[in-house]
Design an enzyme around this catalytic site. Structure first.
Site, PDB file in Angstrom:
ATOM      1  N   GLU A   1       4.304  -5.541   2.480  1.00 14.72           N
ATOM      2  CA  GLU A   1       4.575  -4.999   1.132  1.00 14.72           C
ATOM      3  C   GLU A   1       5.894  -4.233   0.988  1.00 14.72           C
ATOM      4  OE1 GLU A   1       1.089  -2.741   0.101  1.00 14.72           O
ATOM      5  OE2 GLU A   1      -0.228  -4.477   0.289  1.00 14.72           O
TER       6      GLU A   1
ATOM      7  N   GLU B   1      -5.323 -12.647   2.793  1.00 17.01           N
ATOM      8  CA  GLU B   1      -6.333 -11.651   2.372  1.00 17.01           C
ATOM      9  C   GLU B   1      -6.992 -12.155   1.108  1.00 17.01           C
ATOM     10  OE1 GLU B   1      -4.611  -7.720   2.061  1.00 17.01           O
ATOM     11  OE2 GLU B   1      -3.327  -8.041   3.800  1.00 17.01           O
TER      12      GLU B   1
HETATM   13  C1  GLA Z   1      -3.529  -4.504   1.285  1.00 15.53           C
HETATM   14  C2  GLA Z   1      -3.401  -4.440   2.792  1.00 15.53           C
HETATM   15  C3  GLA Z   1      -4.736  -4.622   3.434  1.00 15.53           C
HETATM   16  C4  GLA Z   1      -5.800  -3.803   2.765  1.00 15.53           C
HETATM   17  C5  GLA Z   1      -5.853  -4.084   1.324  1.00 15.53           C
HETATM   18  C6  GLA Z   1      -6.978  -3.292   0.735  1.00 15.53           C
HETATM   19  O1  GLA Z   1      -3.734  -5.775   0.851  1.00 15.53           O
HETATM   20  O2  GLA Z   1      -2.527  -5.394   3.321  1.00 15.53           O
HETATM   21  O3  GLA Z   1      -4.643  -4.237   4.769  1.00 15.53           O
HETATM   22  O4  GLA Z   1      -5.567  -2.429   2.957  1.00 15.53           O
HETATM   23  O5  GLA Z   1      -4.602  -3.739   0.788  1.00 15.53           O
HETATM   24  O6  GLA Z   1      -8.161  -3.478   1.474  1.00 15.53           O
END
Ligand code: GLA
Length: 378
Positions: free
Chosen positions: A162, A267
């Site tokens: 990020e 994710e």
């Molecule tokens: C971001 C992070 C993850 C996690 C999510 C919330 O996507 O990359 O590691 O913390 O936020 O669960």
């Protein structure tokens, strides 16, 4: 020519039947793991409860259904190095052991991220920002220690998480403020030095925004121009029912693949709930006030909405299967709906249904649908 006797033909037929029954054919796959095995890794995040073996039902689903794992929280800097120089590898070690014992592709998440990082990382004893040199030194120690510990065992790392904003600019994080844009390059360099064989990824959310997508493409080019290793782009995939459009998603996959990157959905979860704001990504600092109308499915999801969710998830997987030459892994952000962070983000205390297994760890209707999709595309 010798006459073939009928008993010989019979033996041959029996042999053919035997071989075709015993060879594991993909058409017979009944798990996600088997159905997707020739397409891409299908994986899940593991929470602390699962890593410690306490969530036995969850662990069983992970063993049976997924081929890749990542730790949801226990390898983040705030957990693994709470105090400077004091590393706690208890859960991380258990996680990696579990992966090896169960033959999973193990990813490390994440090395350098502005969030869930300990405050000491950025400050001196008086609470002021550390110098650039000190910041770089701390990054190096952290990365060398963590990556070095799992050298050869963890196959790929989310090196930086990020760092790019939706308009393509750099996030104004402490790493950026103190080190400048070089912090990304340095993080990748240190990770490569610590384990030259590990794959290295840049991971982010909302990477289908055209500005962010172009910023990441530029980042890839910059790293390559410096001769820095980068293998892939992790697209977090915290998505909703209305965004992103699959066209935007596809454009991002193609853009990263064109730069020679492996593309991973790292994710994945798809909220079925109304979004309080269409720009919500996964910035965990964001939070909205609870309102009853934002939490409509506390007693279960009506059939029509469930079908709409299934259809969108199926369409997403059709897209990922179409690009399976570039997509190397799709990882769900958790096993069962009840344990998803989405129940508390971006609004606390809701009942969401973003994953593939229900609150009793039973496969939802989507699981068979995805297995069918994977098998269709032999
Ligand atoms: C971001 C992070 C993850 C996690 C999510 C919330 O996507 O990359 O590691 O913390 O936020 O669960």
């Amino acid at each position: 020519m010798k006459k073939v006797k009928s008993y010989q033909i019979l033996i041959l037929l029996i042999a053919i039947v035997f071989v075709s029954c015993s060879a594991p054919k993909n058409e017979e796959a009944t798990t996600l793991k088997d159905a997707f095995k020739d397409k891409f890794y299908i994986g899940t995040a593991m929470n602390a409860w699962q890593i410690a073996g306490k969530d036995t039902a969850g662990v069983q689903v992970i063993k049976d259904q997924f081929r890749a794992i990542v730790a949801e929280n226990c390898m983040k800097s705030g957990q693994i190095q709470r105090k400077e120089g004091e590393f706690d590898f208890t859960l991380a070690d258990q996680f990696v052991d579990f992966g090896e014992e169960n033959n999973k592709f193990i990813t490390g998440h994440c090395l350098i991220w502005h969030s869930q990082a300990p405050r000491w990382f950025f400050t001196d004893s008086l609470g002021n920002d550390v110098s650039r040199e000190m910041m770089i030194e701390r990054m190096k120690t952290h990365i060398y220690t963590v990556v070095g510990r799992y050298k050869g065992r963890i196959k790929g790392w989310d090196v930086v998480n990020e760092a790019i904003m939706e308009d393509g600019s750099y996030r104004n994080s402490k790493f950026y403020q103190i080190v400048g844009e070089d912090f990304i390059k340095l993080a990748f360099q240190f990770a490569h030095e610590a384990d030259p064989d590990a794959e290295l990824y840049y991971n982010d959310y909302n990477e289908w925004f055209s500005g962010k997508r172009d910023g990441i493409v530029q980042l890839i080019r910059n790293l390559k121009a410096y001769g820095i290793r980068i293998d892939g782009i992790g697209m977090q995939g915290h998505i909703g029912m209305d965004h992103p459009s699959l066209e935007d998603y596809e454009a991002a996959i193609v853009a990263y693949a064109t730069e020679g990157m492996k593309v991973m959905v790292t994710e994945l979860d798809m909220s079925i709930l109304p979004q309080p704001d269409r720009n919500v990504g996964a910035d965990i600092a964001t939070s909205y006030e609870y309102k009853q109308k934002l939490n409509p499915y506390t007693e279960g999801v009506p059939e029509e909405q469930m079908l709409a969710w299934d259809n969108r998830m199926t369409a997403l997987f059709q897209l990922l299967l179409k690009h399976s030459d570039s997509v190397s892994r799709v990882t769900l952000w958790g096993v069962s709906d009840g344990m998803s962070w989405k129940n508390n983000f971006p609004v606390r205390g809701r009942t969401d249904y973003p994953l593939l297994f229900d609150r009793s760890y039973q496969p939802k209707s989507i699981v068979q649908k995805l297995i069918d999709e994977a098998l269709k595309q032999e």
